[in-house]
Design an enzyme around this catalytic site. Sequence first.
Site, mmCIF file in Angstrom:
data_model
loop_
_atom_site.group_PDB
_atom_site.id
_atom_site.type_symbol
_atom_site.label_atom_id
_atom_site.label_comp_id
_atom_site.label_asym_id
_atom_site.label_seq_id
_atom_site.Cartn_x
_atom_site.Cartn_y
_atom_site.Cartn_z
ATOM 1 N N LYS A 80 0.787 -1.235 0.000
ATOM 2 C CA LYS A 80 0.000 0.000 0.000
ATOM 3 C C LYS A 80 0.823 1.291 0.000
ATOM 4 O O LYS A 80 0.319 2.337 -0.404
ATOM 5 C CB LYS A 80 -0.940 0.003 1.200
ATOM 6 C CG LYS A 80 -2.021 -1.056 1.129
ATOM 7 C CD LYS A 80 -3.194 -0.562 0.335
ATOM 8 C CE LYS A 80 -4.314 -1.559 0.265
ATOM 9 N NZ LYS A 80 -5.499 -1.043 -0.395
ATOM 10 N N ASP A 126 -8.857 -0.981 6.126
ATOM 11 C CA ASP A 126 -8.893 -2.264 6.826
ATOM 12 C C ASP A 126 -7.587 -2.487 7.583
ATOM 13 O O ASP A 126 -7.415 -3.482 8.257
ATOM 14 C CB ASP A 126 -9.079 -3.401 5.822
ATOM 15 C CG ASP A 126 -10.505 -3.476 5.310
ATOM 16 O OD1 ASP A 126 -11.424 -3.358 6.120
ATOM 17 O OD2 ASP A 126 -10.692 -3.643 4.091
HETATM 18 C C1 LIG Z 1 -2.892 -6.868 1.672
HETATM 19 C C2 LIG Z 1 -3.930 -6.382 0.738
HETATM 20 N N1 LIG Z 1 -4.084 -7.007 -0.427
HETATM 21 C C3 LIG Z 1 -4.994 -6.603 -1.321
HETATM 22 C C4 LIG Z 1 -5.816 -5.530 -1.053
HETATM 23 C C5 LIG Z 1 -6.845 -5.131 -2.065
HETATM 24 O O1 LIG Z 1 -6.571 -3.900 -2.672
HETATM 25 P P1 LIG Z 1 -7.783 -3.067 -3.278
HETATM 26 O O2 LIG Z 1 -8.645 -2.646 -2.131
HETATM 27 O O3 LIG Z 1 -7.137 -1.958 -3.994
HETATM 28 O O4 LIG Z 1 -8.513 -4.002 -4.182
HETATM 29 C C6 LIG Z 1 -5.687 -4.844 0.157
HETATM 30 C C7 LIG Z 1 -6.526 -3.681 0.475
HETATM 31 O O5 LIG Z 1 -6.580 -3.209 1.585
HETATM 32 C C8 LIG Z 1 -4.721 -5.277 1.084
HETATM 33 O O6 LIG Z 1 -4.532 -4.662 2.257
#
Ligand SMILES: Cc1ncc(COP(=O)(O)O)c(C=O)c1O
Length: 406
Positions: A80, A126
């Site tokens: 992120k 989250d």
């Molecule tokens: C570890 C992880 N993988 C994947 C995602 C998914 O990303 P997106 O919300 O852009 O689809 C998130 C989103 O918070 C995440 O924290």
Amino acid sequence: MATILLNLFDNLRARQPSPDAPHTAFAAPETVQHIRRFHHTLPTYRPTPLIALDQLARTLGVGRIWIKDESKRFDLNAFKGLGASYAVCTTLADHLDMPPPLDFTAFSQPRIRKAIAAITLVTASDGNHGAAVAWMAAQLGCRSKVLLPRGTITARLDAIRTFGGQAIVIDGNYDDAVRRAARQADDQGHFLIQDTAWEGYEAIPERIMQGYLTLLDEALAQMGDTLPTHLFVPCGVGALAASLQAYLVEHFADQRPRLVVIEAAAADCYYRSMRAGGREIIPVKGELATRMAGLACGEPTRPGWEILRRYADAFASARDDLAEAGMRRLAFPHPPDPPIEAGECGAVSTGCLCHMMQSETTQDGRKQLGLGPESHILLISTEGATDPDAYRKTVRRFNDNGSTGR
Ligand SMILES: Cc1ncc(COP(=O)(O)O)c(C=O)c1O
């Protein structure tokens, strides 16, 4: 009756000519290079490892498998920071009239630092995106506030507080937290740094998606002359998956690899909406109870929806069992593949691929997607063990059974 672990929707429209072309120009090659140059100015920037899993490829009967390990990103344990850094710095540079090119070192000028100290960044998360925003705020010298859904574990709150961010758990789910953060930004004059877009709030989410482009650009450079045939990408609001999809469209047009979008079954709004014809979004409401915390989003980001419904090749709705299976596979590989620490969201891409190649119930999906001995598969592992207790329990359970090779 056996539990169905994976539902798959093949998007036949993805490869058909169509007059509607959603906006993907934000991922044009020259823009990607500009963003990568910015990331290079961050003191802790390093490309994350791309690891070949040759033994797993032999076991599954596919050509090759690589995994991009985002647990090593900026010491944040998740991908992120790429999006948060680019979105925060472009937003503040605009606000403070800083001249281009965007360069992180310019933010250390005393005049800039003084102006930034009065600013508060706010977001809903989250966990991982919130930690990334708090990390950026700490480096720039401003304040940050992160709203998290009910039930968020202490480790995720701690990750935000470590960077001096204010972590507030609300009585609602992720989508409620997004609405609350937007209201606070309006009422209190904070800068909203949100990774999901809605009408009237599009610019910052697009910059976050642009930040993610560096991930795929790095991976393809690390693969040298080989272009993958398939990408497996986890999806919450869909900003990451849509960003990578836009990159593929802009760089490879009709020759692009196939992209498989993977959602948690408890929050599978893309999958449900596509099954229902793909014309409108069918949100998932309620608790969104899944161990894949980062995927617990019941409403897609609008541009993500437009891009993915048009171009993504398949939508998978995966039960938590597949995330756990992926965590164990990666933690205890067959030698000589190296062990990889992947949390629930990170490991679900591996869990899905293994299931698709090994289960009788997924034969059709395998065929439809052309997965076989000629396939070169890129798995995106988006996080490390961001919930360390759950990680230990999942992986130890396997170990105690005596099923591991280590
Ligand atoms: C570890 C992880 N993988 C994947 C995602 C998914 O990303 P997106 O919300 O852009 O689809 C998130 C989103 O918070 C995440 O924290």
